[in-house]
Enzyme design. Structure first.
Site, short mmCIF file in Angstrom:
data_model
loop_
_atom_site.label_atom_id
_atom_site.label_comp_id
_atom_site.label_asym_id
_atom_site.label_seq_id
_atom_site.Cartn_x
_atom_site.Cartn_y
_atom_site.Cartn_z
N SER A 68 0.89 -1.20 0.18
CA SER A 68 0.21 -0.03 0.00
C SER A 68 0.97 1.23 0.04
O SER A 68 2.24 1.19 -0.11
CB SER A 68 -0.89 0.03 1.33
OG SER A 68 0.10 0.04 2.56
N LYS A 69 0.26 2.34 -0.13
CA LYS A 69 1.08 3.52 -0.17
C LYS A 69 1.97 3.94 0.77
O LYS A 69 3.17 4.41 0.64
CB LYS A 69 0.08 4.96 -0.26
CG LYS A 69 -0.81 5.05 -1.63
CD LYS A 69 -1.24 6.42 -1.91
CE LYS A 69 -1.66 6.40 -3.25
NZ LYS A 69 -3.02 6.95 -3.09
#
Ligand code: GLU
Length: 486
Positions: free
Chosen positions: A254-255
């Site tokens: 994820s980011k």
């Protein structure tokens, strides 16, 4: 396999394309190519709140960049269009009508406040979460009253309350779900748009999709979809739920782990063929050892049987290695062209303008061995564009040398180079190697000083080739400035 293979990539235009979604698109494309089938793009834009302007074009551009051409889709057309869900609302409403009519769906008038309360109570009791089916069994008169009160309902699917649903997944085998644990999910929202659950089932059926590849996050929703197919009397497609892409800590990428958008990798100067190769190996392998494949080889070999169940780690070092490999495989012409294209699209702050093709051809062999990405090139060659090199004169002085010895070495080199004809890499080498011996210094010491003097860098492209491109005048000028600074 019977019938024609038709697969679809169905992005939601809610932002930049995540590498996980792009990996799904790649699998779709490879599978279609392998079976001589059709690859279809469908835009799933039914969540109006999350829609991002321009996101469709960004998605399509990412596919174009990777060379994943499609047979049907937006701005391409095809026999099964439209390929944008917001243009198909009438179809979904018609199916909803049929489902209500056949007793498989019902209107739900519950307010969001009530739903929140139900959820809170369920959480308190630590019971199963989900809609409590409150509106499932309303009497006709209750329905009429709610209808007349002006509340806009949603439409929910009536899940069977008993029995189980088994998915025969192509990756995970048989997975069985208890129906009573699946809630009566919303199919049509109060804004008149369908949810994913309804829309993709309707579209996959009408578009005659044979295989659905999607992320494993959708696995838990599969019983909903299978029951919906059943209620509609439709044959479901084959499903393959693909393993998640994980970060190094084995949590879902994820980011917070860094870049997840494919655009980031394009902007950083990764090559599409490397990206395609790398992403395909996140969840698929031929034999657990072959790493490098061309696009055609991947299409030839691709099979669902070799898709793994367990999550695949996104290893940036491996990507860098692979990208460097693809860069080194390029001819000088290809690399020069790729660099120019890259700088045109993503202007590099280190170079004032796009260099000519001639210049790009000169520097391509100099930098090729040192690049992990196309983005690494500009910092390596920025000195070509600087009138004044900026470095600390101490950097001229190599290990085991002092300022005086360095000056003497540079002066001797300057003298020799001034008379050198022709002024090329070979003649420089023939001059400077013996010179270091005469001066009684190591070649690395003399060349190191010359490197800083002519480029301002300790790590730079090969010295003689660089000086040849710089030309005699500029090389001598830089060496003189270095001597003066000592
Ligand atoms: N629009 C869905 C998504 O972006 C597609 C899932 C699917 O392929 O069915 O996750």
């Amino acid at each position: 396999m019977t019938g024609r293979v038709r697969v679809r990539y169905a992005p939601s235009p809610t932002g930049e394309p995540h590498v996980g979604n792009i990996r799904t698109a790649i699998f779709d494309w490879l599978f279609a190519k392998h079976h001589d089938g059709d690859f279809i793009i469908r835009i799933e834009d039914t969540d109006q709140n999350r829609k991002v302007e321009g996101a469709v074009e960004v998605q399509l551009n990412a596919l174009r960049w990777l060379g994943l051409d499609w047979d049907e889709g937006p701005n391409k057309g095809g026999d099964y269009g439209p390929y944008v869900q917001s243009e198909r609302l009438g179809t979904y409403q018609r199916v909803i009508g049929e489902l209500i009519e056949s007793g498989n769906a019902y209107r739900c008038y519950c307010s969001s406040e009530r739903l929140t309360k139900v959820r809170e109570e369920q959480a308190k009791r630590k019971g199963t979460l989900g809609y409590d089916r409150h509106c499932r069994d309303l009497t006709d008169s209750e329905r009429k009253e709610l209808h007349n009160s002006g509340v806009t309902p949603v439409v929910r699917f009536k899940m069977p309350l008993e029995g189980s649903t088994t998915l025969s997944d192509l990756v995970r085998g048989d997975v069985t779900f208890e129906n009573q644990l699946v809630d009566d999910f919303v199919m049509l929202k109060s804004d008149g748009y369908p949810t994913y659950h309804l829309a993709h089932v309707v579209d996959d059926h009408l578009m005659e999709i044979s295989h659905v590849f999607r992320g494993e996050d959708w696995l838990s929703s599969a019983p909903r979809h299978l029951q919906l197919y059943k209620a509609l009397g439709w044959e479901p497609p084959e499903f393959a739920h693909l393993p998640n892409i994980l970060a190094a800590d084995r949590s879902k990428l994820s980011k917070r782990h860094g870049a997840t958008s494919i655009l980031h990798y394009e902007e950083a100067g990764y090559l599409p063929q490397a990206m395609l190769n790398f992403l395909t190996l996140l969840g698929w392998s031929l034999d657990d050892k072959t790493e490098l494949f061309t696009q055609d080889e991947l299409a030839n070999h691709f099979s669902i049987e070799r898709v793994s169940r367990s999550g695949a780690i996104f290893n940036t070092e491996k990507l860098d290695w692979m990208n460097g490999h693809y860069i080194r495989e390029m001819s000088h012409e290809e690399l020069a062209d790729a660099l120019i294209e890259f700088w045109k699209r993503y202007p590099a702050p280190e170079i004032p303008s796009i260099p000519s093709r001639d210049f790009a051809l000169q520097i391509a062999p100099l930098v090729q061995e040192r690049l992990k990405t196309l983005g690494d090139a500009a910092p390596l060659i920025s000195f070509f564009f600087q009138d004044e090199l900026s470095y600390d004169s101490e950097e001229l002085v190599q290990k085991g040398m002092d300022a005086n010895g360095t000056r003497v070495g540079l002066q001797a080199a300057h003298g020799g180079l001034a008379d050198l004809e022709p002024f090329n890499a070979q003649s420089m080498e023939d001059l400077l190697r013996p010179l270091s011996k005469d001066l009684n210094v190591k070649v690395g010491q003399l060349f190191g000083s010359l490197r800083v003097a002519t480029t301002g860098l300790r790590v730079a492209p090969p010295l003689f080739e660089t000086m040849e491109i710089l030309g005699k005048e500029r090389t001598l000028d830089s060496i003189q400035k270095a001597i003066d600074s000592l």
